[in-house]
Design a protein around this motif. Sequence first.
Motif, PDB file in Angstrom:
ATOM      1  N   GLU A  22      -1.718  41.824 -78.101  1.00  0.00           N
ATOM      2  CA  GLU A  22      -2.263  42.405 -76.718  1.00  0.00           C
ATOM      3  C   GLU A  22      -1.049  43.373 -76.126  1.00  0.00           C
ATOM      4  OE1 GLU A  22      -3.398  40.539 -72.195  1.00  0.00           O
ATOM      5  OE2 GLU A  22      -3.545  39.331 -74.020  1.00  0.00           O
ATOM      6  N   ARG A  23       0.268  42.833 -76.416  1.00  0.00           N
ATOM      7  CA  ARG A  23       1.367  43.552 -75.784  1.00  0.00           C
ATOM      8  C   ARG A  23       1.386  44.792 -76.635  1.00  0.00           C
ATOM      9  NH1 ARG A  23       6.269  44.059 -78.365  1.00  0.00           N
ATOM     10  NH2 ARG A  23       5.765  42.340 -79.945  1.00  0.00           N
ATOM     11  N   LEU A  24       1.104  44.799 -77.723  1.00  0.00           N
ATOM     12  CA  LEU A  24       1.096  46.299 -78.429  1.00  0.00           C
ATOM     13  C   LEU A  24       0.068  47.183 -78.109  1.00  0.00           C
ATOM     14  CD1 LEU A  24       1.875  45.253 -82.224  1.00  0.00           C
ATOM     15  CD2 LEU A  24       3.410  46.230 -80.653  1.00  0.00           C
ATOM     16  N   MET A  25      -1.135  46.655 -77.602  1.00  0.00           N
ATOM     17  CA  MET A  25      -2.164  47.530 -77.068  1.00  0.00           C
ATOM     18  C   MET A  25      -1.739  48.034 -75.654  1.00  0.00           C
ATOM     19  SD  MET A  25      -4.527  47.744 -79.339  1.00  0.00           S
ATOM     20  CE  MET A  25      -5.848  48.476 -78.311  1.00  0.00           C
ATOM     21  N   THR A  26      -1.163  47.197 -74.975  1.00  0.00           N
ATOM     22  CA  THR A  26      -0.638  47.668 -73.708  1.00  0.00           C
ATOM     23  C   THR A  26       0.414  48.671 -73.877  1.00  0.00           C
ATOM     24  OG1 THR A  26      -0.976  45.494 -72.788  1.00  0.00           O
ATOM     25  CG2 THR A  26       0.330  46.952 -71.500  1.00  0.00           C
ATOM     26  N   LEU A  27       1.421  48.591 -74.873  1.00  0.00           N
ATOM     27  CA  LEU A  27       2.421  49.631 -75.092  1.00  0.00           C
ATOM     28  C   LEU A  27       1.686  50.831 -75.546  1.00  0.00           C
ATOM     29  CD1 LEU A  27       5.109  47.769 -77.161  1.00  0.00           C
ATOM     30  CD2 LEU A  27       5.412  49.233 -75.032  1.00  0.00           C
ATOM     31  N   ASP A  28       0.623  50.795 -76.329  1.00  0.00           N
ATOM     32  CA  ASP A  28       0.095  52.054 -76.891  1.00  0.00           C
ATOM     33  C   ASP A  28      -0.575  52.836 -75.706  1.00  0.00           C
ATOM     34  OD1 ASP A  28      -1.059  53.940 -79.053  1.00  0.00           O
ATOM     35  OD2 ASP A  28      -2.978  53.143 -78.063  1.00  0.00           O
ATOM     36  N   HIS A  29      -1.300  52.053 -74.795  1.00  0.00           N
ATOM     37  CA  HIS A  29      -1.939  52.629 -73.590  1.00  0.00           C
ATOM     38  C   HIS A  29      -0.684  53.363 -72.645  1.00  0.00           C
ATOM     39  CE1 HIS A  29      -4.680  53.034 -70.177  1.00  0.00           C
ATOM     40  NE2 HIS A  29      -3.645  52.383 -69.411  1.00  0.00           N
ATOM     41  N   ASN A  30       0.530  52.458 -72.305  1.00  0.00           N
ATOM     42  CA  ASN A  30       1.309  53.195 -71.608  1.00  0.00           C
ATOM     43  C   ASN A  30       2.053  54.450 -72.079  1.00  0.00           C
ATOM     44  OD1 ASN A  30       0.829  51.326 -69.510  1.00  0.00           O
ATOM     45  ND2 ASN A  30       2.334  49.828 -70.333  1.00  0.00           N
ATOM     46  N   ARG A  31       2.324  54.408 -73.384  1.00  0.00           N
ATOM     47  CA  ARG A  31       2.973  55.583 -74.134  1.00  0.00           C
ATOM     48  C   ARG A  31       1.868  56.700 -74.086  1.00  0.00           C
ATOM     49  NH1 ARG A  31       3.427  52.855 -78.538  1.00  0.00           N
ATOM     50  NH2 ARG A  31       5.412  52.010 -78.191  1.00  0.00           N
ATOM     51  N   SER A  32       0.732  56.237 -74.085  1.00  0.00           N
ATOM     52  CA  SER A  32      -0.231  57.579 -74.229  1.00  0.00           C
ATOM     53  C   SER A  32       0.090  58.428 -72.995  1.00  0.00           C
ATOM     54  CB  SER A  32      -1.805  57.322 -74.125  1.00  0.00           C
ATOM     55  OG  SER A  32      -2.534  58.309 -74.332  1.00  0.00           O
ATOM     56  N   GLY A  33       0.196  57.745 -71.859  1.00  0.00           N
ATOM     57  CA  GLY A  33       0.124  58.171 -70.439  1.00  0.00           C
ATOM     58  C   GLY A  33       1.487  59.149 -70.424  1.00  0.00           C
ATOM     59  N   SER A  34       2.690  58.495 -70.956  1.00  0.00           N
ATOM     60  CA  SER A  34       3.827  58.947 -70.983  1.00  0.00           C
ATOM     61  C   SER A  34       3.992  60.421 -71.832  1.00  0.00           C
ATOM     62  CB  SER A  34       4.976  58.211 -71.496  1.00  0.00           C
ATOM     63  OG  SER A  34       6.319  58.753 -71.546  1.00  0.00           O
ATOM     64  N   LYS A  35       3.237  60.189 -72.961  1.00  0.00           N
ATOM     65  CA  LYS A  35       3.021  61.558 -73.854  1.00  0.00           C
ATOM     66  C   LYS A  35       2.279  62.556 -73.118  1.00  0.00           C
ATOM     67  CE  LYS A  35       3.208  59.354 -78.487  1.00  0.00           C
ATOM     68  NZ  LYS A  35       2.219  59.053 -79.687  1.00  0.00           N
ATOM     69  N   VAL A  36       1.401  62.446 -72.519  1.00  0.00           N
ATOM     70  CA  VAL A  36       0.576  63.575 -71.819  1.00  0.00           C
ATOM     71  C   VAL A  36       1.490  64.211 -70.802  1.00  0.00           C
ATOM     72  CG1 VAL A  36      -1.102  63.940 -70.013  1.00  0.00           C
ATOM     73  CG2 VAL A  36      -1.668  62.436 -71.921  1.00  0.00           C
ATOM     74  N   PHE A  37       2.373  63.343 -69.954  1.00  0.00           N
ATOM     75  CA  PHE A  37       3.332  64.255 -68.963  1.00  0.00           C
ATOM     76  C   PHE A  37       4.519  64.707 -69.772  1.00  0.00           C
ATOM     77  CE2 PHE A  37       0.908  61.605 -65.914  1.00  0.00           C
ATOM     78  CZ  PHE A  37       0.879  62.303 -64.746  1.00  0.00           C
ATOM     79  N   MET A  38       4.936  64.221 -70.980  1.00  0.00           N
ATOM     80  CA  MET A  38       5.859  64.776 -71.569  1.00  0.00           C
ATOM     81  C   MET A  38       5.423  66.085 -72.186  1.00  0.00           C
ATOM     82  SD  MET A  38       8.742  63.680 -71.491  1.00  0.00           S
ATOM     83  CE  MET A  38       9.714  64.640 -72.576  1.00  0.00           C
ATOM     84  N   ALA A  39       4.246  66.357 -72.576  1.00  0.00           N
ATOM     85  CA  ALA A  39       3.544  67.523 -73.157  1.00  0.00           C
ATOM     86  C   ALA A  39       3.530  68.281 -72.149  1.00  0.00           C
ATOM     87  CB  ALA A  39       2.040  67.113 -73.566  1.00  0.00           C
ATOM     88  N   MET A  40       3.233  67.945 -70.737  1.00  0.00           N
ATOM     89  CA  MET A  40       3.102  68.851 -69.596  1.00  0.00           C
ATOM     90  C   MET A  40       4.333  69.535 -69.266  1.00  0.00           C
ATOM     91  SD  MET A  40       1.354  67.894 -65.723  1.00  0.00           S
ATOM     92  CE  MET A  40      -0.129  67.107 -66.679  1.00  0.00           C
ATOM     93  N   ALA A  41       5.441  68.624 -69.445  1.00  0.00           N
ATOM     94  CA  ALA A  41       6.774  69.190 -69.215  1.00  0.00           C
ATOM     95  C   ALA A  41       7.201  70.102 -70.175  1.00  0.00           C
ATOM     96  CB  ALA A  41       7.856  67.944 -69.174  1.00  0.00           C
ATOM     97  N   ASP A  42       6.596  70.262 -71.709  1.00  0.00           N
ATOM     98  CA  ASP A  42       6.922  71.122 -72.430  1.00  0.00           C
ATOM     99  C   ASP A  42       6.284  72.460 -72.355  1.00  0.00           C
ATOM    100  OD1 ASP A  42       8.763  69.669 -73.876  1.00  0.00           O
ATOM    101  OD2 ASP A  42       7.171  68.988 -75.241  1.00  0.00           O
ATOM    102  N   VAL A  43       4.940  72.354 -71.777  1.00  0.00           N
ATOM    103  CA  VAL A  43       3.827  73.189 -71.630  1.00  0.00           C
ATOM    104  C   VAL A  43       4.012  74.242 -70.459  1.00  0.00           C
ATOM    105  CG1 VAL A  43       1.444  73.872 -71.319  1.00  0.00           C
ATOM    106  CG2 VAL A  43       1.925  72.208 -73.163  1.00  0.00           C
ATOM    107  N   ALA A  44       4.247  73.592 -69.577  1.00  0.00           N
ATOM    108  CA  ALA A  44       4.441  74.272 -68.155  1.00  0.00           C
ATOM    109  C   ALA A  44       5.547  75.482 -68.165  1.00  0.00           C
ATOM    110  CB  ALA A  44       4.982  73.196 -66.971  1.00  0.00           C
ATOM    111  N   PRO A  45       6.641  75.232 -68.817  1.00  0.00           N
ATOM    112  CA  PRO A  45       7.748  76.363 -68.747  1.00  0.00           C
ATOM    113  C   PRO A  45       7.203  77.462 -69.713  1.00  0.00           C
ATOM    114  CG  PRO A  45       8.924  74.342 -68.966  1.00  0.00           C
ATOM    115  CD  PRO A  45       7.298  74.127 -69.112  1.00  0.00           C
ATOM    116  N   ALA A  46       6.455  77.044 -70.878  1.00  0.00           N
ATOM    117  CA  ALA A  46       6.074  78.178 -71.683  1.00  0.00           C
ATOM    118  C   ALA A  46       4.927  78.920 -70.965  1.00  0.00           C
ATOM    119  CB  ALA A  46       5.432  77.616 -72.932  1.00  0.00           C
ATOM    120  N   MET A  47       4.139  78.179 -70.359  1.00  0.00           N
ATOM    121  CA  MET A  47       3.056  78.958 -69.703  1.00  0.00           C
ATOM    122  C   MET A  47       3.609  79.832 -68.271  1.00  0.00           C
ATOM    123  SD  MET A  47       0.281  78.278 -70.892  1.00  0.00           S
ATOM    124  CE  MET A  47      -0.674  79.280 -69.683  1.00  0.00           C
ATOM    125  N   GLY A  48       4.750  79.595 -67.933  1.00  0.00           N
ATOM    126  CA  GLY A  48       5.497  80.328 -66.725  1.00  0.00           C
ATOM    127  C   GLY A  48       6.156  81.601 -67.500  1.00  0.00           C
TER     128      GLY A  48
END
Length: 258
Positions: A128-154
Motif C-alpha cells: 500500500e505504501r508503494l502504491m501511494t508513492l507511485d501515485h504521488n510520484r506521478s503527480g510530481s513527474k507531470v509538474f517536472m515535465a511542465m517545468a521542462d516544457v514551458a521554457p522550450a515553448m517560450g
Amino acid sequence: MDLATLIGLLGALLLIVTAVVLGAAPDVFLNSSSLLIVVGGTLLVVLAKFSIPQFLGAFKAAARAFKFKLPETQASIEELVDVANVARKEGALGLEGRDVTSPFLSSGIQMLVDGQTGETIKQLLDKERLMTLDHNRSGSKVFMAMADVAPAMGMIGTLIGLVQMLSNMEDPKSIGPAMAVALLTTLYGAMIATMIATPIADKLSLRMTEEARLQMLYTDALVAIQHGTNPRIIEQMLSSYLTPKERAKAPEAEAASG
C-alpha cells in the motif's frame, strides 16, 4: 494550509507584478498569442507525455502542495504506544472500531484484529505504501515535465515572433507586436517553470517522502504489536524516526505529562 507554499508563490508573483507596475504600462506584458503558445502548448505537450488520468490526477495532487497536513511524528508515536498498550492488555480484539488519525493506520489495525501474521501485515502495508508513492510520484513527474516544457515553448514562441518580425521588416507597425510575442513567450515560459511548476513538483516530492516515512513508522509499530513487543520497547524503537531536535523535546514532554 501550507503557508510556506502559499507565501512563496504569492510573494514571488507579487514581486513580479510590482516590478511591472512600477515600470512601463502593465498592459504591454499581456499578449494573447504568447499565452496561447506557452500555456496551451505546454499543457498539450505534457499531456502527450502522460496518460489522461495521470495528467488530470496531477492537478488534483497539486492541492497537496497547498493543503496537506500529516500528523506530527511524536504525536504518531504516542498514538501507537497507546494502541500497543490496549493490545497488550485487551488483545487485538480490543482495538476493533478504534478511531485513529490515519486511514493507513486504521487499515493496519484492522489486520491486527483479523489475526494476520506480522509478515502478512508488513507485506500488505508495504504494498500500500508503494502504491501511494507511485501515485504521488506521478503527480510530481507531470509538474517536472511542465517545468521542462514551458521554457522550450517560450523559445518556440520567440522564434515565431522573430520570423514574423523579419518577414515584415518593410512594415514598421508589425515589428512591435512581433517583438512582443518573441519576448513575452520567453517570459511566460520562465515564469511558469520557475514560479509554478518546479515549486509544486518539489513540494509534492517532499510530501511523498514525508508520507512514506510516516507509513513506515506505522508498519514497524504494527508488526511489533503483532509480535507482542512491550509498548515501552516499541516507543524506544520508534524514536529513531524523530529528528535530534524532536528527541530532545520528547523527554521534556514526557516529564511535563508526568
